[in-house]
Motif scaffolding. Structure first.
Motif, PDB file in Angstrom:
ATOM      1  N   PHE A 181       3.287  22.283  12.541  1.00 41.27           N
ATOM      2  CA  PHE A 181       4.550  21.526  12.529  1.00 41.27           C
ATOM      3  C   PHE A 181       4.720  20.776  13.851  1.00 41.27           C
ATOM      4  O   PHE A 181       5.280  19.690  13.904  1.00 41.27           O
ATOM      5  N   MET A 182       4.251  21.406  14.936  1.00 41.75           N
ATOM      6  CA  MET A 182       4.394  20.818  16.278  1.00 41.75           C
ATOM      7  C   MET A 182       3.153  20.000  16.672  1.00 41.75           C
ATOM      8  O   MET A 182       3.095  19.467  17.780  1.00 41.75           O
ATOM      9  N   GLY A 183       2.178  19.941  15.806  1.00 38.69           N
ATOM     10  CA  GLY A 183       0.967  19.157  16.083  1.00 38.69           C
ATOM     11  C   GLY A 183       0.018  19.813  17.068  1.00 38.69           C
ATOM     12  O   GLY A 183      -1.012  19.246  17.417  1.00 38.69           O
ATOM     13  N   THR A 184       0.330  21.048  17.500  1.00 43.66           N
ATOM     14  CA  THR A 184      -0.447  21.603  18.614  1.00 43.66           C
ATOM     15  C   THR A 184      -1.786  22.208  18.182  1.00 43.66           C
ATOM     16  O   THR A 184      -2.570  22.603  19.034  1.00 43.66           O
ATOM     17  N   ASN A 185      -2.033  22.265  16.876  1.00 40.56           N
ATOM     18  CA  ASN A 185      -3.342  22.789  16.448  1.00 40.56           C
ATOM     19  C   ASN A 185      -4.443  21.740  16.584  1.00 40.56           C
ATOM     20  O   ASN A 185      -5.622  22.049  16.424  1.00 40.56           O
ATOM     21  N   ILE A 186      -4.049  20.503  16.864  1.00 40.27           N
ATOM     22  CA  ILE A 186      -5.038  19.425  16.952  1.00 40.27           C
ATOM     23  C   ILE A 186      -5.075  18.905  18.397  1.00 40.27           C
ATOM     24  O   ILE A 186      -4.061  18.394  18.896  1.00 40.27           O
ATOM     25  N   ALA A 193      -1.922  18.245  10.140  1.00 39.79           N
ATOM     26  CA  ALA A 193      -0.823  18.147   9.167  1.00 39.79           C
ATOM     27  C   ALA A 193       0.034  16.891   9.345  1.00 39.79           C
ATOM     28  O   ALA A 193       0.219  16.383  10.449  1.00 39.79           O
ATOM     29  N   ILE A 194       0.521  16.427   8.260  1.00 41.70           N
ATOM     30  CA  ILE A 194       1.523  15.354   8.097  1.00 41.70           C
ATOM     31  C   ILE A 194       1.017  13.970   8.541  1.00 41.70           C
ATOM     32  O   ILE A 194       1.127  13.013   7.789  1.00 41.70           O
ATOM     33  N   THR A 195       0.464  13.864   9.752  1.00 37.99           N
ATOM     34  CA  THR A 195       0.029  12.527  10.188  1.00 37.99           C
ATOM     35  C   THR A 195      -1.471  12.294   9.986  1.00 37.99           C
ATOM     36  O   THR A 195      -1.914  11.147   9.890  1.00 37.99           O
ATOM     37  N   VAL A 253       0.860  -1.184   0.000  1.00 35.35           N
ATOM     38  CA  VAL A 253       0.000   0.000   0.000  1.00 35.35           C
ATOM     39  C   VAL A 253       0.898   1.236   0.000  1.00 35.35           C
ATOM     40  O   VAL A 253       1.785   1.376   0.849  1.00 35.35           O
ATOM     41  N   VAL A 254       0.674   2.095  -0.973  1.00 38.87           N
ATOM     42  CA  VAL A 254       1.341   3.398  -0.969  1.00 38.87           C
ATOM     43  C   VAL A 254       0.297   4.428  -0.545  1.00 38.87           C
ATOM     44  O   VAL A 254      -0.658   4.694  -1.283  1.00 38.87           O
ATOM     45  N   ALA A 255       0.457   4.937   0.660  1.00 38.80           N
ATOM     46  CA  ALA A 255      -0.477   5.945   1.163  1.00 38.80           C
ATOM     47  C   ALA A 255       0.012   7.309   0.683  1.00 38.80           C
ATOM     48  O   ALA A 255       0.940   7.888   1.245  1.00 38.80           O
ATOM     49  N   ALA A 256      -0.608   7.776  -0.399  1.00 46.19           N
ATOM     50  CA  ALA A 256      -0.258   9.080  -0.988  1.00 46.19           C
ATOM     51  C   ALA A 256      -1.395  10.041  -0.651  1.00 46.19           C
ATOM     52  O   ALA A 256      -1.989  10.659  -1.522  1.00 46.19           O
ATOM     53  N   VAL A 257      -1.689  10.108   0.653  1.00 48.04           N
ATOM     54  CA  VAL A 257      -2.911  10.764   1.106  1.00 48.04           C
ATOM     55  C   VAL A 257      -2.729  12.243   1.455  1.00 48.04           C
ATOM     56  O   VAL A 257      -3.693  12.914   1.809  1.00 48.04           O
ATOM     57  N   GLY A 258      -1.485  12.724   1.350  1.00 44.03           N
ATOM     58  CA  GLY A 258      -1.273  14.169   1.479  1.00 44.03           C
ATOM     59  C   GLY A 258      -0.948  14.621   2.892  1.00 44.03           C
ATOM     60  O   GLY A 258      -1.605  14.221   3.856  1.00 44.03           O
ATOM     61  N   ALA A 259       0.068  15.472   2.995  1.00 43.32           N
ATOM     62  CA  ALA A 259       0.480  15.990   4.298  1.00 43.32           C
ATOM     63  C   ALA A 259      -0.426  17.135   4.751  1.00 43.32           C
ATOM     64  O   ALA A 259      -0.497  17.446   5.935  1.00 43.32           O
ATOM     65  N   LEU A 260      -1.094  17.772   3.795  1.00 38.08           N
ATOM     66  CA  LEU A 260      -2.073  18.817   4.152  1.00 38.08           C
ATOM     67  C   LEU A 260      -3.383  18.465   3.476  1.00 38.08           C
ATOM     68  O   LEU A 260      -3.842  19.162   2.568  1.00 38.08           O
ATOM     69  N   SER A 261      -3.956  17.347   3.879  1.00 39.41           N
ATOM     70  CA  SER A 261      -5.217  16.977   3.230  1.00 39.41           C
ATOM     71  C   SER A 261      -6.313  16.629   4.231  1.00 39.41           C
ATOM     72  O   SER A 261      -7.494  16.717   3.907  1.00 39.41           O
ATOM     73  N   ALA A 262      -5.924  16.261   5.465  1.00 39.25           N
ATOM     74  CA  ALA A 262      -6.953  15.994   6.478  1.00 39.25           C
ATOM     75  C   ALA A 262      -7.296  17.325   7.147  1.00 39.25           C
ATOM     76  O   ALA A 262      -6.474  17.912   7.858  1.00 39.25           O
ATOM     77  N   GLY A 263      -8.479  17.812   6.898  1.00 38.36           N
ATOM     78  CA  GLY A 263      -8.853  19.131   7.416  1.00 38.36           C
ATOM     79  C   GLY A 263      -9.043  19.129   8.923  1.00 38.36           C
ATOM     80  O   GLY A 263      -9.388  18.116   9.526  1.00 38.36           O
ATOM     81  N   LYS A 264      -8.760  20.285   9.522  1.00 39.68           N
ATOM     82  CA  LYS A 264      -9.085  20.457  10.933  1.00 39.68           C
ATOM     83  C   LYS A 264     -10.480  21.086  10.992  1.00 39.68           C
ATOM     84  O   LYS A 264     -10.688  22.204  10.512  1.00 39.68           O
ATOM     85  N   GLU A 265     -11.408  20.345  11.554  1.00 36.09           N
ATOM     86  CA  GLU A 265     -12.782  20.839  11.591  1.00 36.09           C
ATOM     87  C   GLU A 265     -12.939  21.852  12.728  1.00 36.09           C
ATOM     88  O   GLU A 265     -12.394  21.659  13.808  1.00 36.09           O
TER      89      GLU A 265
END
Ligand SMILES: Cc1cc2nc3c(=O)[nH]c(=O)nc-3n(C[C@H](O)[C@H](O)[C@H](O)COP(=O)(O)OP(=O)(O)OC[C@H]3O[C@@H](n4cnc5c(N)ncnc54)[C@H](O)[C@@H]3O)c2cc1C
Length: 556
Positions: free
Chosen positions: A502-507, A391-393, A145-157
């Motif tokens: 970058f630090m994950g702190t927005n989520i 982002a990223i994860t 599986v190649v997860a090419a799902v994007g580093a900025l693609s999961a939106g923060k609701e």
């Protein structure tokens, strides 16, 4: 084509060699490379077209902020020569047209099953296959599986009380309606002032009756100084395209931009100002941060750049109180994503644009009529959310990935998102995370990083076909070392001082860890090239009985 009718080179129904998730620039290039391998493959894409980021983010004002000539594929010289970018920073429709052109030119589309969201990806250790399940309940098995799902693609609701009660129109920059929306004469509230908010606000201001900007954290943004490319410039650039590409790949950012070697305080103030002014006038992403060696490393150096930008804001914005609210102070320059804008600060000189500083006047709730802050309720016809990304994860953890022993990726990454070279996670064999954590990813010209990853994965797949290896996964020790190496680079820099994606702190609940690899595109390239050259050190291969026994040892 329904997923259960996927042809297979294994001669087994529903079995692929490679399943690619996502048909943005990463998935598209992965398809292109797989076409040359003889492996069976198929890509699955949630949207009904290619282009990923540029398929979804159709808000007015959306543009790239890496120059178009660099923010494009380098794998085909013919493509490079035949495609004509019209502007320094192409608009979303132009970039999407480019993606569609690439899909047609290289016959990629027929390999994608569109309108298909993958909701689960589960490893079966006995057969050594992944089973991918779609939201419609179909499933397909694949060896890789190649997860090419994007580093900025999961939106923060947005998580604001009363959101559902709003009676007007609600829009999200990261899934703007395909056919556009006529916002002429509307009273609009915009929530979020990251890169997307900064791009959309000046354009909305031109059409709306009134725009109210709800700002929690002001951004550092520089004018893009966008321009239409003239034919002579394009011809000259294209004549040396290969040279430009090679040079870009040899830098830290994957951009034609060198970091200057001197510390900021080693030159006098006049020289510092000259360089910052040059960057302000050039409109090049990363220019100011590269103007000296220590802008993200030393707070005194950083302040000189930050203060220069603050002065520009005070110069542009006529109302001193509004200017002060727009000035970022709470975090060092460059530690959150620096933006490039077109007329952002100027927009606040309009009578019909208002700024609400949420640090002073926080949102209490969204009401049927608009937004209630501590001080007042403001009425809006339309609310625009530009609230960013997990982002990223985020796009990987939302994929429902379950690895060896029933372990979920989201649990494994809940404290430390480790991925060897940003590409492979221990316990998740035959899974590749394109632009994943601890790779340059969104700290770079992402097109460069995408091509780097896809090329590397393709060569690894070829290596496995040649050697008969059935599975590959990160050695936990190598993964730990890489994670620590990447983390050590950030220690002593200013990045951890900021709350940022970058630090994950927005989520909420995300670990506070610097996610991308900051050693540079160039150093990263050297590392992963060396890993491959040395027989894929740090990766563990499982070789089937039928394959040559010696190869297994070599592969370790
Ligand atoms: C507004 C904006 C502007 C940007 N500008 C720049 C820029 O100027 N320079 C730069 O370097 N980078 C920029 N970026 C980053 C940009 O995301 C990358 O440059 C690049 O487009 C990423 O390509 P990708 O294929 O990796 O991911 P994406 O383009 O995000 O594509 C991922 C695809 O995977 C699909 N997908 C995800 N999960 C699933 C699932 N579960 N099932 C099925 N499909 C799924 C998505 O629908 C999407 O189409 C920008 C990002 C944004 C949001």
């Amino acid at each position: 084509m329904p997923v259960n009718e996927v042809p297979s080179s294994f001669g087994e129904a529903d079995v692929l060699d490679v399943a690619v998730v996502g048909a943005g620039f990463a998935g598209m290039y992965m398809i292109h490379r797989l076409k040359g391998t003889g492996l069976s493959f198929r890509a699955f894409e949630r949207g009904d077209g290619v282009g990923g980021t540029w398929f979804w983010n159709r808000y007015p004002g959306a543009r790239c902020d890496v120059p178009s000539l660099q923010y494009s594929y380098s794998f085909s010289e013919e493509l490079e020569q035949e495609w004509e970018w019209s502007e320094k920073y192409a608009t979303q429709p132009e970039i999407l047209a480019y993606a569609n052109h690439v899909a047609d030119r290289f016959d990629l589309r027929s390999h994608v099953t569109f309108d298909t969201e993958i909701v689960a990806v589960v490893w079966d250790a006995d057969s050594a296959f992944w089973t991918l399940t779609t939201s419609a309940g179909d499933s397909v098995r694949a060896r890789f599986v190649v997860a090419a799902v994007g580093a900025l693609s999961a939106g923060k609701e947005p998580d604001i009380p009363g959101l559902e009660s709003f009676a007007g129109m609600t829009l999200f920059t990261n899934r703007w309606p395909k056919d556009g929306v006529d916002l002429t004469g509307k009273t609009i509230g915009v929530i979020g002032t990251g890169s997307s908010g900064i791009q959309v606000i000046p354009v909305l201001a031109e059409h709306a009756r009134e725009v109210t900007v709800y700002q929690r954290t002001p951004a550092y943004t520089l004018p893009a100084q966008n321009e239409v490319y003239d034919a002579a410039y394009l011809a000259e650039y294209k004549a040396r395209y290969r040279e430009h590409r090679a040079k870009a790949r040899s830098t830290r950012t994957g951009l034609l931009l060198e970091r200057r070697p001197e510390p900021a305080l080693s030159v006098d103030e006049a020289e510092r100002r000259r360089r910052y002014q040059e960057c302000w006038d050039a409109g090049i992403f990363g220019c100011t941060a590269s103007a000296f060696s220590d802008i993200v490393g030393d707070i005194a150096a950083n302040e000189t750049a930050a203060e220069f930008i603050r002065e520009q804001i005070r110069d542009i914005v006529r109302d001193p109180a509004v200017a002060e609210d727009l000035i970022p102070r709470a975090y060092p320059f460059g530690t959150r994503r620096v933006c490039l804008d077109t007329g952002y600060y100027d927009a606040f000189n309009r009578d019909d644009v208002r700024l609400v500083n949420l640090r002073r006047d926080p949102i209490v709730e969204i009401t049927p009529q608009g937004v209630r802050t501590a001080s007042a309720e403001r009425r809006h016809d339309v609310l625009v959310f530009a609230t960013g990304f997990d982002a990223i994860t985020g796009s990987f953890t939302r994929l429902g990935i379950v690895g060896r022993g029933g372990v979920r990726l989201e649990d494994v990454w809940s404290e430390a998102p480790r991925a060897y070279l940003g590409l492979q996670v221990s316990g998740f064999p035959n899974l590749f995370t394109v632009t994943g954590p601890s790779s340059p990813s969104i700290l770079s010209n992402v097109l460069v990083s995408i091509e780097e990853h896809v090329d590397w994965i393709t060569e690894l797949l070829q290596h496995m076909a040649d050697t008969g290896a059935r599975t590959v996964e990160a050695d936990p020790e190598a993964e730990r070392q890489w994670y620590e190496e990447a983390a050590a680079l950030v220690e002593g820099t200013l990045y951890p001082q900021a709350d940022s994606y970058f630090m994950g702190t927005n989520i909420p609940g995300k670990p506070r860890v610097f996610l991308p690899y900051m050693g540079g595109v160039n150093a990263y390239h050297d590392k992963i090239t060396q890993v491959a050259r040395d027989g894929y050190t740090g990766l563990l291969f499982d070789v089937t009985a039928s394959s040559r026994a010696a190869v297994g040892a070599e592969g370790r």
